[in-house]
Design a protein around this motif. Structure first.
Motif, PDB file in Angstrom:
ATOM      1  N   LEU A  83      25.548   8.324  16.659  1.00 52.35           N
ATOM      2  CA  LEU A  83      26.634   9.284  16.447  1.00 52.35           C
ATOM      3  C   LEU A  83      26.982  10.005  17.747  1.00 52.35           C
ATOM      4  O   LEU A  83      28.164  10.245  18.039  1.00 52.35           O
ATOM      5  CB  LEU A  83      26.228  10.292  15.366  1.00 52.35           C
ATOM      6  CG  LEU A  83      26.095   9.729  13.945  1.00 52.35           C
ATOM      7  CD1 LEU A  83      25.530  10.791  13.004  1.00 52.35           C
ATOM      8  CD2 LEU A  83      27.441   9.233  13.433  1.00 52.35           C
ATOM      9  N   ARG A  84      25.968  10.343  18.533  1.00 55.41           N
ATOM     10  CA  ARG A  84      26.225  11.019  19.814  1.00 55.41           C
ATOM     11  C   ARG A  84      27.008  10.116  20.762  1.00 55.41           C
ATOM     12  O   ARG A  84      27.962  10.560  21.411  1.00 55.41           O
ATOM     13  CB  ARG A  84      24.900  11.438  20.446  1.00 55.41           C
ATOM     14  CG  ARG A  84      25.041  12.004  21.863  1.00 55.41           C
ATOM     15  CD  ARG A  84      23.717  12.521  22.389  1.00 55.41           C
ATOM     16  NE  ARG A  84      22.684  11.492  22.439  1.00 55.41           N
ATOM     17  CZ  ARG A  84      22.610  10.571  23.406  1.00 55.41           C
ATOM     18  NH1 ARG A  84      23.513  10.540  24.372  1.00 55.41           N
ATOM     19  NH2 ARG A  84      21.631   9.678  23.393  1.00 55.41           N
ATOM     20  N   GLN A 104      37.936   2.752  20.018  1.00 52.43           N
ATOM     21  CA  GLN A 104      36.501   2.593  20.240  1.00 52.43           C
ATOM     22  C   GLN A 104      35.703   3.636  19.473  1.00 52.43           C
ATOM     23  O   GLN A 104      34.501   3.479  19.262  1.00 52.43           O
ATOM     24  CB  GLN A 104      36.188   2.708  21.739  1.00 52.43           C
ATOM     25  CG  GLN A 104      36.855   1.636  22.584  1.00 52.43           C
ATOM     26  CD  GLN A 104      36.445   0.238  22.172  1.00 52.43           C
ATOM     27  OE1 GLN A 104      35.276  -0.041  21.929  1.00 52.43           O
ATOM     28  NE2 GLN A 104      37.428  -0.665  22.078  1.00 52.43           N
ATOM     29  N   HIS A 105      36.370   4.719  19.057  1.00 56.84           N
ATOM     30  CA  HIS A 105      35.702   5.778  18.297  1.00 56.84           C
ATOM     31  C   HIS A 105      35.777   5.454  16.810  1.00 56.84           C
ATOM     32  O   HIS A 105      36.856   5.277  16.250  1.00 56.84           O
ATOM     33  CB  HIS A 105      36.348   7.131  18.568  1.00 56.84           C
ATOM     34  CG  HIS A 105      35.688   8.258  17.843  1.00 56.84           C
ATOM     35  ND1 HIS A 105      36.057   8.622  16.566  1.00 56.84           N
ATOM     36  CD2 HIS A 105      34.675   9.091  18.203  1.00 56.84           C
ATOM     37  CE1 HIS A 105      35.307   9.642  16.167  1.00 56.84           C
ATOM     38  NE2 HIS A 105      34.463   9.932  17.142  1.00 56.84           N
ATOM     39  N   ILE A 106      34.623   5.402  16.169  1.00 53.80           N
ATOM     40  CA  ILE A 106      34.534   5.058  14.750  1.00 53.80           C
ATOM     41  C   ILE A 106      34.238   6.322  13.944  1.00 53.80           C
ATOM     42  O   ILE A 106      33.414   7.144  14.352  1.00 53.80           O
ATOM     43  CB  ILE A 106      33.396   4.035  14.512  1.00 53.80           C
ATOM     44  CG1 ILE A 106      33.581   2.817  15.423  1.00 53.80           C
ATOM     45  CG2 ILE A 106      33.341   3.617  13.057  1.00 53.80           C
ATOM     46  CD1 ILE A 106      34.857   2.070  15.207  1.00 53.80           C
ATOM     47  N   PRO A 107      34.911   6.530  12.787  1.00 53.22           N
ATOM     48  CA  PRO A 107      34.608   7.696  11.955  1.00 53.22           C
ATOM     49  C   PRO A 107      33.116   7.786  11.643  1.00 53.22           C
ATOM     50  O   PRO A 107      32.469   6.775  11.345  1.00 53.22           O
ATOM     51  CB  PRO A 107      35.435   7.444  10.688  1.00 53.22           C
ATOM     52  CG  PRO A 107      36.591   6.624  11.176  1.00 53.22           C
ATOM     53  CD  PRO A 107      36.019   5.728  12.231  1.00 53.22           C
ATOM     54  N   SER A 108      32.580   8.981  11.692  1.00 57.26           N
ATOM     55  CA  SER A 108      31.135   9.183  11.510  1.00 57.26           C
ATOM     56  C   SER A 108      30.627   8.635  10.186  1.00 57.26           C
ATOM     57  O   SER A 108      29.522   8.082  10.114  1.00 57.26           O
ATOM     58  CB  SER A 108      30.803  10.675  11.615  1.00 57.26           C
ATOM     59  OG  SER A 108      31.132  11.169  12.897  1.00 57.26           O
ATOM     60  N   HIS A 109      31.436   8.781   9.124  1.00 58.10           N
ATOM     61  CA  HIS A 109      30.949   8.336   7.816  1.00 58.10           C
ATOM     62  C   HIS A 109      30.775   6.822   7.760  1.00 58.10           C
ATOM     63  O   HIS A 109      29.944   6.311   7.002  1.00 58.10           O
ATOM     64  CB  HIS A 109      31.899   8.812   6.705  1.00 58.10           C
ATOM     65  CG  HIS A 109      33.203   8.070   6.651  1.00 58.10           C
ATOM     66  ND1 HIS A 109      34.287   8.414   7.437  1.00 58.10           N
ATOM     67  CD2 HIS A 109      33.594   6.999   5.927  1.00 58.10           C
ATOM     68  CE1 HIS A 109      35.299   7.597   7.183  1.00 58.10           C
ATOM     69  NE2 HIS A 109      34.897   6.732   6.266  1.00 58.10           N
TER      70      HIS A 109
END
Length: 308
Positions: free
Chosen positions: A115-116, A125-130
């Motif tokens: 997650l970090r 490139q950024h994926i939702p945390s869930h």
């Protein structure tokens, strides 16, 4: 190895997306069309693998040269890894003299580290945390003791908790794992046993239900956001908007085409109904407060649900 070929699933997905003209006017965020391109990339990657093997083992190029093919993907489900193994088995049916081995490098890192690292990425490139959290809960590490998992006999786990570069020992372990797998090469695919057929059917049904569930939830979430947009512009039409939401969901369920419905198609149906225009008309060309509200709500939805 004399030659190394890296088959990167992310690169193939990008090519699938751009080649099909997917995406919304150069959006840097993940859309449902990008997700569809990712799914297609899994088929394309196996085709690339087969072509690579054919090129290497073709009669005109037979020699003692060695080839290492790296399939670069998260492969978080065992069924995904099995697809690669079976592709090799089927290739061996047509090339019985070829020698192919199979090994797995499992890159492991705690959820908080993943997650970090994800927080430092931007755009697609950024994926939702869930999504990452859900993958962490469902990931299936290599384990040859599991049912129908004997193909995972040769694997190693690489601890990637720190941000330091991989050390010399890790490379040594990788080389050892590959060499061991070469001592037990893959055998050509034979007829499936009754147990294998049953297992494959169960796996296909599980994947189908999982896809249906995820897509249905996404459609409902999108429509609820659009209903809220209508209510902010004209509260008197909130009930009508909610009924439209129910109608669309019911129609999708009856027609059983939830898997082929893109976000854009769902918004088109909702907007045309609320704006009183034909489904084929360009609703975005209308300059009204309701149109602006629907457009804004849709973009907000995409920014918070880039992969689902």
């Amino acid at each position: 190895m004399d030659r190394v070929v890296i088959i990167d699933y992310d690169v193939i997905a990008e090519q699938e997306s751009s080649g099909a003209g997917y995406g919304i006017s150069g959006s840097s965020q993940f859309t449902s069309d990008d997700l569809e391109a990712w799914r297609k990339s899994r088929i394309t990657a196996l085709d690339v693998l087969k072509n690579t093997l054919y090129d290497h083992f073709s009669s005109s190029k037979k020699d003692d040269a060695t080839l290492l093919v790296v399939m670069d993907d998260n492969f978080h489900l065992r069924s995904m890894r099995r697809e690669v193994y079976r592709a090799c088995q089927y290739f061996l049916v047509t090339a019985p003299d070829a020698i192919i081995s199979f090994s797995i490098a499992y890159i492991s890192a705690p959820l908080n580290v993943c997650l970090r690292r994800n927080d430092s990425r931007e755009g697609k490139q950024h994926i939702p945390s869930h999504v990452i959290t859900r993958m962490d809960a469902t990931i299936e590490p290599p384990d040859e003791s599991k049912p129908y998992a004997s193909f995972e006999k040769f694997h190693l786990t690489i601890n990637n908790t720190t941000d330091n570069a991989i050390g010399r020992k890790t490379f040594h372990d990788i080389e050892k794992c590959i060499n061991e797998s070469l001592q037990s090469p893959i055998q050509a695919k034979k007829e499936c046993s009754v147990e294998e057929i049953a297992q494959m059917e169960q796996e296909r049904e599980r994947q189908r239900l999982e896809t249906f569930k995820c897509k249905s939830q996404r459609i409902d979430l999108l429509l609820r956001r659009l209903v809220g947009a209508v209510g902010r512009v004209d509260k008197k039409r909130s009930k009508e908007a909610n009924e439209t939401r129910k109608d669309i969901i019911e129609r999708v369920r009856i027609e059983n085409n939830v898997g082929s419905m893109s976000d854009e198609c769902i918004v088109q149906q909702f907007a045309s109904k609320m704006l009183g225009i034909e489904a084929s008309d360009d609703w975005q060309a209308m300059n009204t407060p309701l149109t602006s509200a629907i457009q804004s709500s849709f973009q907000e939805f995409l920014s918070h649900n880039r992969v689902d």
